[in-house]
Design a protein around this motif. Structure first.
Motif: not given
Length: 989
Positions: A124-140
């Motif tokens: 999912l590296c090409e997602f650009s999800v703004q304002g979703a810090e919790s999602f970004q932490i999970w994704l990382n």
């Protein structure tokens, strides 16, 4: 059917149709999260995960809108109620992440390959999800987890593909790993090796630089020593890449697919480093080994080497046979076995030892030592007998697979395929169908032995299969009675040979038997001259498969040679062989070019045979005629140990035969002198000195002035190395006078150079320079570059001692240019040592270390431990001054032990002067006084170093220690051992 792809740009298909219409990337991100976490999720959790920056009500509203969008696009994909959301597990769907998870931990090549091919980009590296810090932490976190899985899978794939030698695939895989972790040094190292195995040396060296840059930029460190060692190894390979397998072409192998697979599995599984192919004579062991070696050469970075041992009759020549095969010069004063073991130590290669049955125990000892020190060495050997190695695999080899005798239809088998292949060489229109029943019976009677089949098929120009079968069976019955000790499996082959023999013309019989006097084969021209073979006879023998014509050189199969040798009745052939190669050697060194002399070692087997014949015949005249050229043959080939062993045969003959000594006194004297040269080259200085003096005494009683001159010069040189300078002068002056009287100006250069050297050591620089000045124009007039090189070096050394460093440096550099042109490594070692002394005096420590290390590297290259000894004085002192005191002491102790072992007294004195300097610097005055007193009085101490001792103990007019001048002091070796606390043999001088 729902298809989901998350290791590319996120993509969704339903019933093979792309799904579009997601109102935002957050909606697709939400769906991806639920799919990858197939459990029950609270609405509150999902709202916070993707809209956590919003107020609660607005986040929940966005979640409701997103879930509605997903339900509309993907009906039944989710199970949704007022409080929770979960994936509908009953829905059929395909997910690349799931397939990746199922395959990535497998050890199966196909599954792993599929897994890593699924992973095109990070999850999912090409997602650009703004304002979703919790999602970004999970994704990382999940991306890191899958990168880790991918890396492990790629490393496993690398290991699998390396075992299968798929180097292009390996390099692609490693490059993918480095794209993820560019600082992964082990992978940089493996990629360098992979490029090198593909002979892409430039790419390998470039990869090292890439590794250095990445480590420096990312981590601020240098590569590990292992990585740099690989770089140096590849750099050396680029200069001297592995040569193709050193054998003649091998005919296409028939019917050994299972055996070849067994051998390949041996390499892939990497269970044991040694494998033995065992089987009776003629079963095709050599052909199988060579075919396999040629097929697998790409696996080995340093190549594949073939060592034929059938003609090696003495275990003493095993090491030289290996050295010759790998094109490695055994240097003087070395332990050949240890040197070869060290050569193999860091190399990745396959060594094929062919026909070892008569040398079983010796080969076992040799191979065990090689393998003990060389973890990447593989050894494949062939033998008629099963070897006694405990840690080896055995591949038993019997005849080729036979057809079913009961089968009337033409059903090919490896045995019949080989027969037909060989038959068509003499009968292109060979009718397989018409002769099939007899062909099958013939192959069966011959037990499928490849050599038997080849010999039989070669006779089809005279017989059909039915007649040939009857003839061979008849001879087999005769042999069963005549040769009761012959194994049954060999009776058919011996019968076949006997039948072939009866078909030959008298000239061919005579020629075939005569050929057995050759060791290692013979060129066509020499075979015709010595074995009395006509071209017609040669063609007849080749057509009958009794000899092989390989690129103009005639060779036997070892078993055919064994049989043919039984028919050799003419004893004069061995004498003709010896006479031919004696004259060939003499002509080689009278008229031959340097290139011809270098290529001549291919005839080493015949030189052995010639020499053995002369010794057996006690032919003093012939030995004397060939003695000089015989010794030069082994000296220019650097085969010192082999030459010494052969010379010992003649020495033993003369020692046990006093009439021979008296009749051939000149020969006896020359023999001892030349034998002394080989003793010196193999590190036996005391014995060389002793026998050279016996030689001089014998030759003084003859009129052989030139031979006496050679021996006197040798005696002088040996006395210099032994530290007996005054005695050396006497020998050298007598030698020079003989050459002046006989007008041998080319020989005169040698004693003049040695007189220059010994007088310099005695401190008489005027006499030294006079001798060198006398020699200089002679060397220039004659174009004697070797002599000129020595003269310039000694002039440089004199000027260095006299304090004219600039002139000394000029002389050294002029000498260096010649030494580099001649590639005279021993002399280059000396010159670099001399240059290090000048830079040491000038306090240019970096240059000093540079010259010392170049000298030591060359000494290691030729493993010449004696010549390197004195180079460690300056090196040790410089290390000490540079602050590496422990290393300095360690170097001195190691080299002193070596000097005592070799009884190299002048070099020992040089080292002890350096130790004395360290003791004074460390204010251990009592030990310095004791040690330097002994050095000062020792006869092997050169005048230059007596002056250094005087300067050492008198600093600024202050004398820290007083040298004892008493005649009797403590024994030298005991004193050294006590002061340095190192074990030394106490019975030395």
């Amino acid at each position: 059917m729902l298809e989901l792809t998350f290791f590319k740009r996120p993509f969704v298909k339903l019933n093979n149709q792309p799904v579009t219409g997601f109102i935002s990337e957050k909606v697709l991100a939400l769906f991806a999260y639920i799919v990858l976490n197939p459990t029950v999720h609270s609405r509150e959790h999902l709202a916070t995960l993707l809209w956590g920056e919003m107020v609660d009500e607005r986040a929940k509203a966005n979640l409701r809108q997103a879930l509605h969008n997903i339900q509309k696009l993907l009906p039944n994909a989710l199970i949704i109620n007022r409080k929770t959301v979960m994936l509908n597990n009953e829905m059929s769907f395909s997910l690349d992440v799931s397939r990746f998870d199922q395959a990535i931990d497998s050890s199966d090549l196909n599954q792993l390959t599929e897994a890593v091919s699924l992973y095109e980009i990070d999850l999912l590296c090409e997602f650009s999800v703004q304002g979703a810090e919790s999602f970004q932490i999970w994704l990382n976190e999940v991306q890191e987890e899958y990168r880790y899985k991918l890396l492990n899978g790629l490393v496993t794939l690398v290991e699998i593909e390396e075992r299968h030698a798929k180097w292009q695939t390996v390099s692609t895989l490693i490059q993918r790993i480095l794209a993820i972790e560019p600082w992964h040094e082990e992978m940089h190292r493996r990629l360098m090796l992979t490029f090198a195995r593909q002979r892409k040396y430039g790419a390998a060296l470039s990869q090292y630089q890439t590794c250095c840059d990445v480590l420096a930029n990312e981590l601020g460190i240098e590569p590990m020593p292992d990585t740099t060692a690989v770089y140096e190894q590849i750099k050396a390979l680029r200069q001297s890449p592995p040569v193709p397998l050193n054998v003649y072409d091998v005919d296409a192998l028939v019917g050994r697919e299972k055996e070849l697979q067994f051998l390949e599995d041996w390499l892939i599984e990497d269970r044991m480093p040694l494998l033995a192919i065992c089987g009776f004579g003629g079963s095709g062991k050599s052909s199988l080994a060579l075919t396999f070696a040629q097929q697998q050469g790409h696996r080995f970075m340093d190549g594949v080497f073939y060592v034929p041992l059938a003609d090696v009759t003495d275990a003493a020549f095993l090491d030289t046979a290996v050295a010759s095969a790998i094109n490695f010069s055994l240097p003087p004063q070395s332990d050949s076995r240890a040197l070869l073991s060290n050569y193999f130590k860091e190399r990745e290669l396959l060594l094929v030892l062919d026909n070892v049955e008569h040398l079983q125990m010796a080969v076992q000892a040799q191979v065990n030592q090689f393998l003990k020190s060389a973890p990447r060495l593989k050894v494949l050997l062939t033998s008629r007998e099963k070897p006694s190695f405990r840690s080896s695999l055995i591949l038993p080899l019997s005849g080729l697979k036979l057809p079913d005798l009961a089968e009337t239809a033409v059903v090919p088998s490896p045995a019949t395929d080989l027969f037909i292949q060989q038959a068509q060489l003499t009968q292109p229109e060979f009718d397989r169908q018409a002769q099939w029943p007899y062909l099958v019976e013939l192959c069966t009677f011959l037990q499928g032995i490849p050599l038997s089949i080849e010999l039989a098929a070669a006779q089809l120009d005279l017989f059909d299969c039915q007649t040939l079968l009857a003839e061979i069976k008849n001879h087999s019955v005769e042999l069963a009675v005549a040769f009761t000790d012959v194994p049954e499996r060999h009776r058919s082959l011996r019968a076949l040979f006997h039948h072939s023999w009866t078909l030959l013309s008298p000239e061919a019989k005579n020629g075939l038997a005569n050929l057995t006097v050759f060791q290692g084969g013979a060129t066509l021209a020499v075979a015709q001259e010595v074995a009395q073979l006509s071209q017609h006879t040669i063609r007849q023998l080749v057509n009958h498969s009794l000899i092989l014509n390989q690129n103009g050189r005639l060779r036997f199969h070892p078993l055919i040679r064994q049989y043919a040798e039984e028919y050799l009745t003419d004893s004069s052939v061995a004498a003709q062989h010896a006479q031919y190669f004696s004259q060939w050697l003499q002509k080689l060194f009278e008229d031959g070019t340097i290139a011809q002399r270098q290529e001549a070692f291919s005839e080493v087997g015949n030189v052995h045979a010639m020499w053995t014949h002369l010794i057996h015949q006690k032919d003093g005249t012939a030995i004397e005629d060939v003695l000089n050229s015989f010794s030069k043959f082994f000296l220019i080939s650097n085969a010192f140990e082999e030459g010494k062993l052969l010379m010992e045969q003649a020495v033993d003959l003369f020692t046990s035969n006093e009439p021979l000594q008296q009749t051939y006194q000149t020969c006896w004297g020359k023999l001892l002198s030349l034998y002394s040269v080989f003793l010196l080259r193999t590190g036996q200085l005391p014995k060389a000195l002793e026998l050279s003096q016996v030689s001089a005494k014998l030759l003084r009683q003859t009129n052989a002035k030139s031979d006496l001159g050679f021996t006197l010069n040798l005696c002088g040189a040996l006395h210099i190395q032994s530290g007996q300078f005054e005695t050396a002068v006497v020998y050298l002056q007598e030698c020079a006078e003989i050459y002046r009287q006989t007008g041998q100006l080319d020989e005169l250069i040698k004693p003049l150079v040695n007189l220059g050297s010994v007088n310099m050591r005695l401190g008489d620089h005027k006499a030294s320079i006079n001798y060198l000045t006398e020699a200089l124009p002679v060397a220039k007039t004659l174009g004697d570059e070797r002599g000129l090189m020595h003269i310039l070096n000694n002039l440089g050394a004199n000027n260095y001692i006299l304090g004219d460093y600039q002139l000394a440096y000029q002389y050294y550099n002029d000498s260096l240019l010649i030494a580099e042109r001649l590639n005279n490594i021993p002399f280059l070692i000396t010159l670099y040592d001399n240059l290090s002394e000048i830079t040491f005096k000038q306090e240019a420590w970096d240059k000093t270390i540079h010259y010392c290390q170049k000298s030591h590297a060359l000494a290691r290259e030729i493993d010449d431990q004696i010549i390197a000894l004195r180079t460690y004085r300056i090196y040790g002192l410089t290390l000490y001054i540079s602050g590496r005191k422990e290393l300095a002491w360690a170097q001195f102790k190691t080299q002193i032990q070596q000097a005592v072992e070799f009884e190299a007294w002048p070099s020992l004195m040089v080292l002890l002067v350096g130790v004395g300097q360290l003791l004074v610097w460390e204010k251990e005055y009592e030990n310095a006084k004791t040690l330097l007193s002994l050095v000062y009085q020792h006869p092997a101490t050169e005048k230059q170093f007596l002056e250094e001792i005087d300067a050492l103990i008198d600093t600024n007019g202050k004398r820290e220690i007083e040298i004892e001048k008493a005649a009797e002091i403590r024994p030298l070796i005991t004193t050294i051992s006590d002061i340095l606390n190192i074990p030394l043999p106490q019975d030395r001088n």
